[in-house]
Design an enzyme around this catalytic site. Structure first.
Site, PDB file in Angstrom:
ATOM      1  N   LYS A  82       0.836  -1.193   0.000  1.00  0.00           N
ATOM      2  CA  LYS A  82       0.000   0.000   0.000  1.00  0.00           C
ATOM      3  C   LYS A  82       0.876   1.251   0.000  1.00  0.00           C
ATOM      4  CE  LYS A  82      -3.974   1.868   2.597  1.00  0.00           C
ATOM      5  NZ  LYS A  82      -4.923   1.570   3.700  1.00  0.00           N
ATOM      6  N   SER A 155      -9.544   1.543   3.042  1.00  0.00           N
ATOM      7  CA  SER A 155      -8.820   2.451   2.178  1.00  0.00           C
ATOM      8  C   SER A 155      -7.793   1.713   1.326  1.00  0.00           C
ATOM      9  CB  SER A 155      -8.097   3.498   3.040  1.00  0.00           C
ATOM     10  OG  SER A 155      -7.096   2.875   3.849  1.00  0.00           O
ATOM     11  N   SER A 179     -10.130  -1.150   6.928  1.00  0.00           N
ATOM     12  CA  SER A 179      -9.545  -0.959   5.601  1.00  0.00           C
ATOM     13  C   SER A 179      -8.668  -2.077   5.074  1.00  0.00           C
ATOM     14  CB  SER A 179      -8.766   0.357   5.568  1.00  0.00           C
ATOM     15  OG  SER A 179      -9.637   1.445   5.752  1.00  0.00           O
TER      16      SER A 179
END
Length: 466
Positions: A82, A155, A179
Site C-alpha cells: 500500500k 482504504s 480498511s
C-alpha cells in the site's frame, strides 16, 4: 515454465515452484510486470510500478535460489505494498496529492523486512486519501475486478484489487476502521488485521496511530501466515511494536479446529445486516458444525456508542498527524479527509476523555468474552458488496455508516486480530466475506481456523475474469 493462470496461484504454491527451480524469479517477475501493464490500465490499482527495482530484486533472488540459499517463503515472490509504506527513493503519496513528490530516504520496517526476506516489490498500491474514507478528487479510484459498478472497499482499495486480479501474489494493507477487511471482502481475497502492536508502524503514514494496523492481503489464510511471519515482531524504531515472540504461523495449520471454541451472537450478526450477509454467516456456522466445531452462543457487548464515537476518535488523532500541513494547506485536501480533521479539531479534551473511557470499557468487555471462546464469527460488514451508487448515498446516512462499521471498527478499538475470508457470492455474482476474530496475539489460531475452513470450502479459489 509459467502456466496460463499462474498469476492466481497462492503465494505458498508459487514459492514452492520458485524454490524447486521449476520457474525463475526473473521470468515470473517479467510475466507479472507485463500483466500489470495490460490489465491495470483499466483497474488502476497501482499508484507506482517499480519495474527497475523489481527486476533487480528478481535477479538477485534467482542467483541466491540457484545456489540453494533460500531465505524463506517469500523469496523470489512478486508482491506489492500500500502506498503509505515508506519505500526508499520511490514516490510514497498515501493517496494524497500533497505528497505526490515525496520520496522517502528509508524503507518502512515492513518494506525492509520484505527486502530481507527476498521478496520482489512490483510497486505501490493506490489508496484513499490519507487512508480515510474516500479517494482524493484528483485521483482515479481503483476498479472492482468483479464488477466495475461495485465498491472496492476502503482504504486499501488498490491492495484488494491487485491481489484479486492476479497482479501480485500478496499485498499489504492498513486497517483503522476496516480498511484491510472491507477491500478483502469486496474483492474476494483473504485479509488479516493483526493485533495492534504485532506489526511495526515505523515508516507508515499515520491516520490514527492507536487505531492503525498493518497486515497482509492474500489468496488464502495460509498465505497471510507466511506474510505475517515475515513482517511481525519487535522493532527498535517503533516502541509500540510488541516484543512478544513471533510464532511459526504455518507450523500448526494441519491441526484443524480440534479443541477450538467458536462463538457467535445471533442478534449482533443480524441486526442491521442484509440477507446475503446473514445467510453467509449461517452457512459458515453450518460448515464449522459439519467440521466438528464446538459452537457457543454468546452475547457480544453493545457497539452503538463506540461505533458512533469511532469517527470522532479517528478525527482527533488524524488532526494531530496532519498538524504540519493542515490547515495551512487545507485547499489541497479532499473534502472527506478535511472534514475528518475539522471534526477532530472541534472536539475538546473532555470529549476525548469520554471517548477513551468508553473505548477502555468496551475493550474490557470483549476481553472477558474471549475467556469462554477462542474465535468469534461475525459478518465482514453489514451490507454485502454495495454498489458505488449505494455507497455514495449511504455516506450521507449515519445509520448506514454505522451498519458498515459495526463489524470492523470495534476490533480496531480493541486492537483484536481479525481474519476476513471469502464465504460465498451474492445472486449477482459478487463476493461475500465472513470474519474470524480472536484474542490478542493469537493470529496463529485464526490462521489455523481459517485454513481449516478453506479446506472445506472453495470460495477463496474463485477469481474474477480479468
Amino acid at each position: 515454465m509459467i502456466t496460463r493462470r499462474a498469476h492466481y496461484n497462492s503465494l505458498l504454491d508459487i514459492a514452492q515452484r520458485l524454490h524447486a527451480k521449476q520457474i525463475s524469479p526473473v521470468e515470473l517477475t517479467e510475466y507479472m510486470l507485463k500483466r500489470i501493464a495490460t490489465k491495470d490500465r483499466r483497474l488502476k490499482s497501482f499508484a507506482t510500478v517499480t519495474e527497475e527495482l523489481a527486476r533487480k530484486q528478481a535477479k538477485k533472488a534467482e542467483q541466491e535460489i540457484q545456489r540453494g540459499r533460500i531465505r524463506g517463503p517469500l523469496h523470489g515472490v512478486p508482491i506489492a505494498v500500500k502506498d503509505l509504506c515508506y519505500t526508499r527513493g520511490i514516490p510514497t503519496a498515501a493517496g494524497m496529492t500533497i505528497h505526490k513528490e515525496f520520496k522517502p530516504k528509508f524503507n518502512a520496517t515492513v518494506v525492509r523486512r520484505f527486502v530481507d526476506a527476498g521478496a520482489v516489490l512490483l510497486g505501490k498500491l493506490q489508496m484513499t486519501e490519507g487512508a480515510f474514507a474516500e479517494h482524493h478528487p484528483d485521483i482515479v479510484p481503483p476498479v472492482n475486478p468483479w464488477n466495475k459498478a461495485h465498491w472496492t472497499g476502503v482504504s486499501s482499495s488498490g491492495s484488494g484489487v491487485a491481489t484479486a486480479a492476479g497482479l501480485c501474489f500478496a499485498s499489504l494493507g492498513s486497517d483503522t476502521g476496516g480498511s484491510i477487511r472491507f477491500p478483502s471482502a469486496a474483492n474476494g481475497v483473504t485479509g488479516l488485521k493483526p493485533t495492534w502492536g504485532r506489526v511495526s508502524r515505523y515508516g507508515i503514514f499515520d491516520l490514527a496511530p492507536t487505531l492503525d494496523h498493518i497486515g497482509p492481503m492474500c489468496r488464502n489464510a495460509a498465505d497471510t501466515g507466511a506474510v505475517l511471519g515475515v513482517i511481525a515482531g519487535i522493532d527498535t524504531h517503533d516502541p509500540t511494536a510488541s516484543p512478544m515472540p513471533v510464532p511459526n504461523y504455518l507450523a500448526a495449520l494441519e491441526r484443524g479446529i480440534d479443541g477450538l471454541r467458536f462463538g457467535f451472537d445471533p442478534k449482533y450478526n443480524s441486526r442491521g445486516v442484509d440477507r446475503d450477509m446473514v445467510t453467509t454467516v449461517k452457512n459458515t456456522l453450518t460448515t464449522l458444525t459439519a467440521m466438528g466445531a464446538e459452537l457457543r452462543e454468546v452475547t457480544f457487548p453493545n457497539t452503538d456508542v463506540i461505533v458512533e464515537e469511532w469517527r470522532a476518535h479517528c478525527g482527533i488523532e488524524t488532526a494531530f498527524a496532519h498538524r504540519r500541513t493542515y490547515p495551512k494547506q487545507k485547499e489541497r485536501y479532499g473534502p472527506a479527509l478535511a472534514g475528518l480533521i475539522d471534526l477532530g479539531l472541534s472536539l475538546s479534551a473532555s470529549d476525548y476523555q469520554r471517548i477513551l473511557l468508553n473505548r477502555y470499557d468496551f475493550s474490557g468487555k470483549v476481553k472477558t468474552l474471549f475467556q469462554d471462546i477462542d474465535v468469534l464469527v461475525v459478518p465482514a460488514q453489514g451490507q454485502a458488496s454495495p454498489t458505488l451508487e449505494q455507497r455514495k448515498v449511504s455516506r450521507k446516512n449515519p445509520e448506514a455508516t454505522a451498519s458498515l462499521l459495526r463489524f470492523t471498527a470495534p476490533f480496531d478499538l480493541t486492537g483484536s486480530p481479525a481474519l476476513t475470508m471469502p464465504s460465498g457470492f451474492t445472486k449477482t455474482g459478487l463476493p461475500i466475506a465472513v470474519q474470524f476474530v480472536g484474542r490478542h496475539f493469537e493470529e496463529d489460531i485464526l490462521i489455523r481456523a481459517g485454513h481449516a475452513y478453506q479446506r472445506e470450502t472453495d470460495w477463496h479459489n474463485q477469481h474474477p475474469h480479468v
